[in-house]
Design a protein around this motif. Structure first.
Motif, PDB file in Angstrom:
ATOM      1  N   ILE A  26      11.214 -89.419  19.674  1.00 55.38           N
ATOM      2  CA  ILE A  26      10.777 -90.154  18.489  1.00 55.38           C
ATOM      3  C   ILE A  26      11.969 -90.718  17.735  1.00 55.38           C
ATOM      4  O   ILE A  26      13.088 -90.267  17.910  1.00 55.38           O
ATOM      5  CB  ILE A  26       9.961 -89.241  17.541  1.00 55.38           C
ATOM      6  CG1 ILE A  26      10.799 -88.033  17.120  1.00 55.38           C
ATOM      7  CG2 ILE A  26       8.667 -88.793  18.185  1.00 55.38           C
ATOM      8  CD1 ILE A  26      10.163 -87.168  16.059  1.00 55.38           C
ATOM      9  N   LYS A  27      11.678 -91.703  16.918  1.00 54.28           N
ATOM     10  CA  LYS A  27      12.673 -92.241  15.996  1.00 54.28           C
ATOM     11  C   LYS A  27      12.220 -91.833  14.604  1.00 54.28           C
ATOM     12  O   LYS A  27      11.091 -92.112  14.204  1.00 54.28           O
ATOM     13  CB  LYS A  27      12.775 -93.757  16.125  1.00 54.28           C
ATOM     14  CG  LYS A  27      13.332 -94.167  17.470  1.00 54.28           C
ATOM     15  CD  LYS A  27      13.754 -95.605  17.469  1.00 54.28           C
ATOM     16  CE  LYS A  27      14.362 -95.912  18.835  1.00 54.28           C
ATOM     17  NZ  LYS A  27      15.457 -96.823  18.733  1.00 54.28           N
ATOM     18  N   ARG A  28      13.100 -91.147  13.912  1.00 51.78           N
ATOM     19  CA  ARG A  28      12.775 -90.576  12.610  1.00 51.78           C
ATOM     20  C   ARG A  28      12.261 -91.635  11.636  1.00 51.78           C
ATOM     21  O   ARG A  28      11.235 -91.448  10.980  1.00 51.78           O
ATOM     22  CB  ARG A  28      14.007 -89.876  12.054  1.00 51.78           C
ATOM     23  CG  ARG A  28      13.768 -89.125  10.789  1.00 51.78           C
ATOM     24  CD  ARG A  28      15.019 -88.415  10.375  1.00 51.78           C
ATOM     25  NE  ARG A  28      16.011 -89.367   9.925  1.00 51.78           N
ATOM     26  CZ  ARG A  28      16.760 -89.230   8.852  1.00 51.78           C
ATOM     27  NH1 ARG A  28      16.656 -88.140   8.141  1.00 51.78           N
ATOM     28  NH2 ARG A  28      17.623 -90.144   8.499  1.00 51.78           N
ATOM     29  N   GLY A  29      12.950 -92.764  11.552  1.00 53.79           N
ATOM     30  CA  GLY A  29      12.550 -93.821  10.629  1.00 53.79           C
ATOM     31  C   GLY A  29      11.189 -94.400  10.950  1.00 53.79           C
ATOM     32  O   GLY A  29      10.375 -94.655  10.058  1.00 53.79           O
ATOM     33  N   GLU A  30      10.924 -94.612  12.231  1.00 51.41           N
ATOM     34  CA  GLU A  30       9.627 -95.161  12.644  1.00 51.41           C
ATOM     35  C   GLU A  30       8.498 -94.190  12.316  1.00 51.41           C
ATOM     36  O   GLU A  30       7.427 -94.596  11.864  1.00 51.41           O
ATOM     37  CB  GLU A  30       9.633 -95.467  14.141  1.00 51.41           C
ATOM     38  CG  GLU A  30      10.492 -96.653  14.518  1.00 51.41           C
ATOM     39  CD  GLU A  30      10.547 -96.888  16.027  1.00 51.41           C
ATOM     40  OE1 GLU A  30       9.815 -96.216  16.788  1.00 51.41           O
ATOM     41  OE2 GLU A  30      11.346 -97.747  16.435  1.00 51.41           O
ATOM     42  N   LEU A  31       8.738 -92.910  12.556  1.00 54.71           N
ATOM     43  CA  LEU A  31       7.721 -91.909  12.260  1.00 54.71           C
ATOM     44  C   LEU A  31       7.480 -91.818  10.747  1.00 54.71           C
ATOM     45  O   LEU A  31       6.335 -91.701  10.299  1.00 54.71           O
ATOM     46  CB  LEU A  31       8.154 -90.555  12.821  1.00 54.71           C
ATOM     47  CG  LEU A  31       7.068 -89.565  13.176  1.00 54.71           C
ATOM     48  CD1 LEU A  31       6.051 -90.147  14.142  1.00 54.71           C
ATOM     49  CD2 LEU A  31       7.665 -88.308  13.766  1.00 54.71           C
ATOM     50  N   ASP A  33       7.858 -94.250   8.605  1.00 51.02           N
ATOM     51  CA  ASP A  33       7.080 -95.446   8.247  1.00 51.02           C
ATOM     52  C   ASP A  33       5.613 -95.274   8.619  1.00 51.02           C
ATOM     53  O   ASP A  33       4.718 -95.642   7.858  1.00 51.02           O
ATOM     54  CB  ASP A  33       7.644 -96.689   8.945  1.00 51.02           C
ATOM     55  CG  ASP A  33       8.992 -97.121   8.384  1.00 51.02           C
ATOM     56  OD1 ASP A  33       9.352 -96.674   7.269  1.00 51.02           O
ATOM     57  OD2 ASP A  33       9.693 -97.895   9.077  1.00 51.02           O
ATOM     58  N   MET A  34       5.365 -94.712   9.789  1.00 49.27           N
ATOM     59  CA  MET A  34       4.000 -94.516  10.274  1.00 49.27           C
ATOM     60  C   MET A  34       3.191 -93.637   9.321  1.00 49.27           C
ATOM     61  O   MET A  34       2.015 -93.894   9.071  1.00 49.27           O
ATOM     62  CB  MET A  34       4.011 -93.885  11.670  1.00 49.27           C
ATOM     63  CG  MET A  34       2.641 -93.597  12.233  1.00 49.27           C
ATOM     64  SD  MET A  34       2.707 -92.679  13.786  1.00 49.27           S
ATOM     65  CE  MET A  34       3.460 -93.875  14.863  1.00 49.27           C
ATOM     66  N   ASN A  36       4.097 -93.008   6.138  1.00 45.15           N
ATOM     67  CA  ASN A  36       4.387 -93.387   4.758  1.00 45.15           C
ATOM     68  C   ASN A  36       5.031 -92.238   3.984  1.00 45.15           C
ATOM     69  O   ASN A  36       4.556 -91.828   2.925  1.00 45.15           O
ATOM     70  CB  ASN A  36       3.115 -93.874   4.064  1.00 45.15           C
ATOM     71  CG  ASN A  36       3.421 -94.646   2.799  1.00 45.15           C
ATOM     72  OD1 ASN A  36       4.493 -95.232   2.667  1.00 45.15           O
ATOM     73  ND2 ASN A  36       2.480 -94.650   1.871  1.00 45.15           N
ATOM     74  N   PRO A  39      12.151 -90.062   5.401  1.00 42.35           N
ATOM     75  CA  PRO A  39      12.672 -89.486   6.644  1.00 42.35           C
ATOM     76  C   PRO A  39      12.994 -87.996   6.548  1.00 42.35           C
ATOM     77  O   PRO A  39      12.871 -87.267   7.526  1.00 42.35           O
ATOM     78  CB  PRO A  39      13.932 -90.307   6.916  1.00 42.35           C
ATOM     79  CG  PRO A  39      13.650 -91.626   6.266  1.00 42.35           C
ATOM     80  CD  PRO A  39      12.865 -91.286   5.033  1.00 42.35           C
ATOM     81  N   PHE A  67      17.653 -91.268  18.410  1.00 42.61           N
ATOM     82  CA  PHE A  67      16.326 -90.714  18.612  1.00 42.61           C
ATOM     83  C   PHE A  67      16.389 -89.212  18.416  1.00 42.61           C
ATOM     84  O   PHE A  67      17.451 -88.608  18.334  1.00 42.61           O
ATOM     85  CB  PHE A  67      15.819 -91.025  20.022  1.00 42.61           C
ATOM     86  CG  PHE A  67      16.688 -90.428  21.107  1.00 42.61           C
ATOM     87  CD1 PHE A  67      16.494 -89.121  21.555  1.00 42.61           C
ATOM     88  CD2 PHE A  67      17.717 -91.162  21.666  1.00 42.61           C
ATOM     89  CE1 PHE A  67      17.309 -88.571  22.533  1.00 42.61           C
ATOM     90  CE2 PHE A  67      18.537 -90.627  22.647  1.00 42.61           C
ATOM     91  CZ  PHE A  67      18.332 -89.328  23.086  1.00 42.61           C
TER      92      PHE A  67
END
Length: 153
Positions: A26-31, A33-34, A36, A39, A67
């Motif tokens: 996983i990517k911390r930032g993307e998760l 954002d997902m 809301n 991080p 990642f």
């Protein structure tokens, strides 16, 4: 109602079960954002819910293409299992670490529910009313002795 940490944990576990080899990358930032959230909430979930005591290995690579890789590591019943567990425990064990290890051994069917309850009662946080350092050493010794007896038999 479940809290955000529970939801994030379940999402990561879902990724692991649907991937080849049981690995979540996983990517911390993307998760974040997902879901809301910030991080650091992702860091909190990973550091508290995906620990070695609970059977997970966490690797991270920082930077632009960074990642976090979380791998579930299963316990195999071998004659050397108790040695591996004792090495993991070391000579001192907090109540939280002991609980995580007991939970994992029960989850992996190494311990029965009854054995796990008995172990929890012996290594609980209020063990003997000693100083924390002495208490953690005694907790590790008690848990080691119980595991050796159970895993040899």
């Amino acid at each position: 109602m479940r809290n955000i940490s529970d939801i994030i944990e379940q999402h990561i576990k879902k990724i692991m079960t649907s991937s080849d080899g049981g690995i979540a990358e996983i990517k911390r930032g993307e998760l974040a954002d997902m879901f809301n959230c910030v991080p650091s909430q992702i860091n909190y979930v990973i550091s508290t819910r995906f620990t070695i005591e609970k059977g997970y290995v966490v690797e991270s690579k920082r930077g632009g293409g960074g990642f976090i890789r979380i791998t579930k590591v299963g316990l195999e019943l071998k004659p050397t299992l108790h040695r591996a567990i004792l090495d993991l425990m070391g000579s001192s064990l907090t109540a939280k670490e002991a609980e995580g290890l007991i939970h994992r051994l029960h989850e992996e069917s190494v311990l029965t529910a009854r054995e796990a309850r008995m172990m929890r009662s012996v290594v609980c946080i209020d063990i003997l009313g000693l100083t924390p350092a002495t208490r953690d050493q005694i907790r590790a010794n008690y848990l080691s002795a119980m595991l050796v007896a159970l895993l040899k038999g």
